[in-house]
Structure formats: C-alpha cells, structure tokens
Design a protein around this motif. Sequence first.
Motif, PDB file in Angstrom:
ATOM      1  N   LEU A  53     -25.839  43.788  -6.699  1.00 14.98           N
ATOM      2  CA  LEU A  53     -24.678  42.901  -6.711  1.00 14.98           C
ATOM      3  C   LEU A  53     -25.060  41.446  -6.935  1.00 14.98           C
ATOM      4  O   LEU A  53     -24.186  40.584  -7.003  1.00 14.98           O
ATOM      5  N   GLY A  54     -26.354  41.159  -7.067  1.00 17.63           N
ATOM      6  CA  GLY A  54     -26.780  39.774  -7.261  1.00 17.63           C
ATOM      7  C   GLY A  54     -26.379  38.903  -6.089  1.00 17.63           C
ATOM      8  O   GLY A  54     -26.406  39.316  -4.930  1.00 17.63           O
ATOM      9  N   ALA A  55     -25.980  37.699  -6.409  1.00 14.25           N
ATOM     10  CA  ALA A  55     -25.594  36.739  -5.367  1.00 14.25           C
ATOM     11  C   ALA A  55     -24.080  36.667  -5.189  1.00 14.25           C
ATOM     12  O   ALA A  55     -23.564  35.683  -4.666  1.00 14.25           O
ATOM     13  N   ALA A  56     -23.376  37.732  -5.614  1.00 16.19           N
ATOM     14  CA  ALA A  56     -21.917  37.706  -5.542  1.00 16.19           C
ATOM     15  C   ALA A  56     -21.401  37.481  -4.134  1.00 16.19           C
ATOM     16  O   ALA A  56     -20.331  36.896  -3.938  1.00 16.19           O
ATOM     17  N   ASN A  57     -22.146  37.937  -3.126  1.00 16.59           N
ATOM     18  CA  ASN A  57     -21.698  37.805  -1.742  1.00 16.59           C
ATOM     19  C   ASN A  57     -22.526  36.831  -0.922  1.00 16.59           C
ATOM     20  O   ASN A  57     -22.269  36.657   0.270  1.00 16.59           O
ATOM     21  N   THR A  58     -23.528  36.237  -1.551  1.00 13.44           N
ATOM     22  CA  THR A  58     -24.392  35.317  -0.815  1.00 13.44           C
ATOM     23  C   THR A  58     -24.278  33.876  -1.286  1.00 13.44           C
ATOM     24  O   THR A  58     -24.769  32.966  -0.621  1.00 13.44           O
ATOM     25  N   ALA A  59     -23.644  33.668  -2.438  1.00 17.73           N
ATOM     26  CA  ALA A  59     -23.560  32.316  -2.989  1.00 17.73           C
ATOM     27  C   ALA A  59     -22.716  31.412  -2.094  1.00 17.73           C
ATOM     28  O   ALA A  59     -21.651  31.801  -1.600  1.00 17.73           O
ATOM     29  N   GLN A  60     -23.195  30.200  -1.899  1.00 18.72           N
ATOM     30  CA  GLN A  60     -22.472  29.209  -1.104  1.00 18.72           C
ATOM     31  C   GLN A  60     -21.273  28.705  -1.895  1.00 18.72           C
ATOM     32  O   GLN A  60     -21.357  28.508  -3.109  1.00 18.72           O
ATOM     33  N   PRO A  61     -20.109  28.500  -1.272  1.00 15.20           N
ATOM     34  CA  PRO A  61     -18.946  27.976  -2.001  1.00 15.20           C
ATOM     35  C   PRO A  61     -19.269  26.661  -2.709  1.00 15.20           C
ATOM     36  O   PRO A  61     -19.980  25.813  -2.155  1.00 15.20           O
ATOM     37  N   PHE A  62     -18.739  26.498  -3.920  1.00 18.74           N
ATOM     38  CA  PHE A  62     -19.106  25.324  -4.723  1.00 18.74           C
ATOM     39  C   PHE A  62     -18.683  24.019  -4.065  1.00 18.74           C
ATOM     40  O   PHE A  62     -19.341  22.991  -4.221  1.00 18.74           O
ATOM     41  N   TRP A  63     -17.603  24.028  -3.294  1.00 21.11           N
ATOM     42  CA  TRP A  63     -17.145  22.781  -2.677  1.00 21.11           C
ATOM     43  C   TRP A  63     -18.050  22.351  -1.524  1.00 21.11           C
ATOM     44  O   TRP A  63     -17.947  21.224  -1.063  1.00 21.11           O
ATOM     45  N   GLU A  64     -18.919  23.240  -1.076  1.00 21.92           N
ATOM     46  CA  GLU A  64     -19.886  22.874  -0.039  1.00 21.92           C
ATOM     47  C   GLU A  64     -21.192  22.352  -0.628  1.00 21.92           C
ATOM     48  O   GLU A  64     -22.100  21.967   0.111  1.00 21.92           O
ATOM     49  N   ARG A  65     -21.295  22.367  -1.943  1.00 18.11           N
ATOM     50  CA  ARG A  65     -22.540  21.969  -2.607  1.00 18.11           C
ATOM     51  C   ARG A  65     -22.377  20.691  -3.427  1.00 18.11           C
ATOM     52  O   ARG A  65     -23.185  20.423  -4.322  1.00 18.11           O
ATOM     53  N   LEU A  66     -21.358  19.899  -3.145  1.00 16.15           N
ATOM     54  CA  LEU A  66     -21.103  18.697  -3.945  1.00 16.15           C
ATOM     55  C   LEU A  66     -22.315  17.772  -4.039  1.00 16.15           C
ATOM     56  O   LEU A  66     -22.645  17.288  -5.130  1.00 16.15           O
ATOM     57  N   PRO A  67     -23.023  17.497  -2.926  1.00 13.41           N
ATOM     58  CA  PRO A  67     -24.200  16.627  -3.062  1.00 13.41           C
ATOM     59  C   PRO A  67     -25.245  17.181  -4.026  1.00 13.41           C
ATOM     60  O   PRO A  67     -25.912  16.430  -4.741  1.00 13.41           O
ATOM     61  N   ARG A  68     -25.372  18.508  -4.073  1.00 17.25           N
ATOM     62  CA  ARG A  68     -26.355  19.110  -4.976  1.00 17.25           C
ATOM     63  C   ARG A  68     -25.960  18.927  -6.439  1.00 17.25           C
ATOM     64  O   ARG A  68     -26.837  18.794  -7.301  1.00 17.25           O
ATOM     65  N   PHE A  69     -24.672  18.946  -6.713  1.00 21.53           N
ATOM     66  CA  PHE A  69     -24.239  18.735  -8.104  1.00 21.53           C
ATOM     67  C   PHE A  69     -24.554  17.313  -8.557  1.00 21.53           C
ATOM     68  O   PHE A  69     -24.985  17.093  -9.698  1.00 21.53           O
ATOM     69  N   PHE A  70     -24.335  16.353  -7.664  1.00 21.37           N
ATOM     70  CA  PHE A  70     -24.658  14.969  -8.022  1.00 21.37           C
ATOM     71  C   PHE A  70     -26.170  14.788  -8.167  1.00 21.37           C
ATOM     72  O   PHE A  70     -26.622  14.041  -9.036  1.00 21.37           O
ATOM     73  N   ALA A  71     -26.933  15.472  -7.326  1.00 14.90           N
ATOM     74  CA  ALA A  71     -28.396  15.412  -7.457  1.00 14.90           C
ATOM     75  C   ALA A  71     -28.851  16.120  -8.724  1.00 14.90           C
ATOM     76  O   ALA A  71     -29.842  15.719  -9.355  1.00 14.90           O
ATOM     77  N   TYR A  72     -28.127  17.163  -9.126  1.00 13.07           N
ATOM     78  CA  TYR A  72     -28.462  17.901 -10.349  1.00 13.07           C
ATOM     79  C   TYR A  72     -28.449  16.964 -11.558  1.00 13.07           C
ATOM     80  O   TYR A  72     -29.299  17.039 -12.438  1.00 13.07           O
ATOM     81  N   GLY A  73     -27.466  16.053 -11.593  1.00 16.91           N
ATOM     82  CA  GLY A  73     -27.342  15.127 -12.710  1.00 16.91           C
ATOM     83  C   GLY A  73     -28.399  14.043 -12.738  1.00 16.91           C
ATOM     84  O   GLY A  73     -28.466  13.268 -13.708  1.00 16.91           O
ATOM     85  N   LEU A  74     -29.236  13.976 -11.699  1.00 22.66           N
ATOM     86  CA  LEU A  74     -30.283  12.952 -11.638  1.00 22.66           C
ATOM     87  C   LEU A  74     -31.645  13.489 -12.074  1.00 22.66           C
ATOM     88  O   LEU A  74     -32.652  12.799 -11.938  1.00 22.66           O
ATOM     89  N   GLN A  75     -31.682  14.707 -12.598  1.00 19.41           N
ATOM     90  CA  GLN A  75     -32.932  15.251 -13.108  1.00 19.41           C
ATOM     91  C   GLN A  75     -33.254  14.659 -14.480  1.00 19.41           C
ATOM     92  O   GLN A  75     -32.433  13.967 -15.097  1.00 19.41           O
ATOM     93  N   ARG A  76     -34.455  14.951 -14.943  1.00 20.90           N
ATOM     94  CA  ARG A  76     -34.929  14.320 -16.176  1.00 20.90           C
ATOM     95  C   ARG A  76     -34.046  14.639 -17.377  1.00 20.90           C
ATOM     96  O   ARG A  76     -33.691  13.747 -18.150  1.00 20.90           O
ATOM     97  N   GLY A  77     -33.663  15.901 -17.543  1.00 15.88           N
ATOM     98  CA  GLY A  77     -32.843  16.285 -18.690  1.00 15.88           C
ATOM     99  C   GLY A  77     -31.496  15.581 -18.713  1.00 15.88           C
ATOM    100  O   GLY A  77     -31.126  14.950 -19.728  1.00 15.88           O
ATOM    101  N   PRO A  78     -30.707  15.656 -17.630  1.00 20.49           N
ATOM    102  CA  PRO A  78     -29.417  14.960 -17.621  1.00 20.49           C
ATOM    103  C   PRO A  78     -29.534  13.444 -17.796  1.00 20.49           C
ATOM    104  O   PRO A  78     -28.704  12.834 -18.477  1.00 20.49           O
TER     105      PRO A  78
END
Length: 471
Positions: A53-78
Amino acid sequence: MDKRHCHYHSAQPATWYCPPCERHYGDCCVPLNSDAPEYAPACPLCRGALRYLGAANTAQPFWERLPRFFAYGLQRGPLAFAALLALACVFMPGVLLLWLALFAVATKYLHSVIETASFGGQEAPSLVEAFRLESLQTFFQQLAVFVIVLVLLWLAEDFHSEAIYWGVNIALMLALPASIIRLSLDKSLGSALSPAEIGQVMSAMGWRYLILCVFLFILWQSPSYVGWFLAQGLPRVVMVPVVALLSGYFGVVMCAMMGYAVFQYQGELGYVAAGDDVPAGFPAPEWRRRKALAEAEIHVKEGQGGAALEILQEALREGARDLKLNERYHQLLFSLNARSECLKHLPHYLPLAVRLNTPLAVTAFLNARQLQADYLPDDPLVCERLAELLLERHKAREALSLLRNLHQRFPDYPGIPSAYLLAARGFSEALGQVEPARQLLAFIRQRYPLFERMSEVVQLEAVLASLGKSA
C-alpha cells in the motif's frame, strides 16, 4: 480518505493488504528482510502474496508540513530556478521566442517538482531537468490547457453576466490544480482536460482539496502583494527581478505542495509510492525473530494457538537464547494450559530470564506453581535468585519454599550459606519466626565457618537474641 490501520494493531497504519483474507497489516506484522531486498512478504494467515500500500496510510497530512514546503523551495535546484527568472527579467531582451522558451523551462521544471514530490521525494530536482528535450511535450500540453482556460473565460465574459463569469472563473480556478496534477502524473492532455480524471483527484482528497486550493491561492498571490509593497519605495529595475525571484520560489512551493498531496492520497489515485521515509528492513536473524513473534501473535488473535506454537518452536531452533521468543512461548503454553510442555520448557527459560529480566522470571515461576503446586527449579542459583526477588515482592512463603533443604538437593552448590542467610532473613523479617531463623544461622556457623559474610550472620544472631529476650 479514511486511513486504514493494521487489523491487529489499531494504532498502526496499514502498509500491506491481503485480498483473500481481507486483512490489512502494518509494518508491525510484516517486517522486511534487509539482507534479501527481493523478499516478497506473504500473508501470515494464507501465505498468499500481499499487496503493498506504500505510504497511503502513513503519509503526514500536507497542511501539517507547511514549513517543509517552504524549506523545499530553499534547495539548490529551486533557488537556481528562481534566480534564472530574476536574471531573465533584467537581462533578457523582449523577444517573444525567448520568453516562450523561458516559459517552457519554467513549466517543465515545475512539473518535475510535482512529479518528484508525488513519490514522496524530499530532494528537489536539479534545474537541468527543465532543459531535457524529452519533457518538451509537457510544456505544449500545459500551454494547451492554459489556452483552453483563457478561451472558456472569454466565452463566459461574452454572456455579459457577472454571475456566469465568476461562476466559470471560480470553477476553473478550482479545477486547474487537479488538471495540472493529472498532467504531471499521466503526461496526457486528455487526462488534464477530462472532467472524470480531474474529478477523481478532487474526490480522492475530498473537502481537503479545498484546503489545498486555499493554500495555493495564497501562495500564488504572495509575489503580487510583495511587488505592490515594494513599488512604494523601490525603482522598477529592482522591484521586477525581486518579484520574479519570489514568483519562482513560491511556484516551487506550490508545486511541492500539490505533489505531496498526491503522495498523501496515492491510494485513492491508484498508485503506490513509499517515499523517503520507508522503514528499513532488519538483518536476517532479527527479521526471523520479529517475523515469528508477529505471526505467532496474529495466529493467537485468530484463535489458532497450535499454529502459533509451531511458529515459535521453529524460531526457537535458531534463537534458543532469545529472551523474547522464550517468554512468548512460555506465556502461550501457559495460556493454553499445556502443562507438561510448559514445565518442560522452564529449565531452559528460567535461567535465561533470571539473568536477563528478573520480573519475567518471577512471573514464569508463579505460573509454574499454578500448574504444579510443588514445582522447584533444578538450578540452585535460580532458586536463590528467585527467592530474593520473591522476598522483595513480599511473597515470603513462595521464596522460602525455594530454599528449603537446599543443601540436600544441591550438596555441591557453593552458595548455600548465602542462600540460608537469605532464608533466615525471610523467616525473621517477613514471617516473624525466630526459631527457624536461628537454626539456619547455626547451620551456617557449623558447616561454613569460613563464610565471607559471617559478620552478617553474627549481626542477625544478635538481633534475634534481643528479640528472644523481649519476648
């Protein structure tokens, strides 16, 4: 989407499913073998193949990961992508073909962000991905979607009705994220324009899709508000590249959020991905141990105690010194009232438990006494240690029964004087019986005059003498 949990552990999310048995299993029930990556887990009940089933039942809700999305955009590629947009706004001439090429690069890169995030990846793609020719088709497909959206808005405006125009506008705004997601996943213009395919994305997320749209709208508008604020005091030559830089950054954040939302609802969208947080397997010996414990527990909960015993017996052939396997085997034998097998297992289990986990040893001994009232271990050291533990638990009679006639049962045991000193303390302190305590101390004096703890014997004799006078 309601998350599925392990059928046998309600707090654990499900990662495997057996269709014939209709059972969901978590990682707690289906451990992985790191020494055999090709190993395909089987259902503990029917031994059929399990569906991952992959991470279908273990993935954290996206609204709880907002800081990670902003940090994602600070990587070298973005950051390289955002810098490219900023530099283009400053130095690139106003040639339509060049700006179309820049739009193609931006479109391809943002789609690669969605695709990477949809598989749970936390590392942003390199800017090089945007310059690959094989992804050029995605740009033309996305351009076609935007053109169709503009045409629909133009047609809605022709009705000269604000209600129709804003109705169409809002509908398109809500459908556009789902359309972009479908295009990133399927690489098909038909999927990106199909109401059924777009509706599947919306229905998979349910009302949470509206939360996603709200976040995306705020992020989309953020560069415009920043630009308006900067326009009050900065020249255009500075403001424009800053807004372009922020547009690139927030664009990546938006796409990372959309991609992760797909990862979160992968089960409903019909694909499987484990992400970067997939639990590692265990080395073969530990894997066999965990597998046996998990499968035995499952069979017990299914009322199949005999099958559970066979699993544990097989595991104990290789892990004879494993405390947890022995403890589980003992408890299962005791619960099934398998008297002879349980008593037969104790000579192996009790010394192990006494050495590694004394509370388990006490429990095992008390269980044995329920099966056989006069049960005594055949190891004098185990008897002495258990007696000490039982006295600490204020079970003096059980403790003293272990030490009774110890010198006759084990004449060669060097610990007899310390064991009898312990028994004397038990008689005097726990039961208030002075005479048996005196006899034991006299026995120690007579038989073991060189006992290294003779000072304790003398001290206890003095205490008993004072008790005798007061009585």
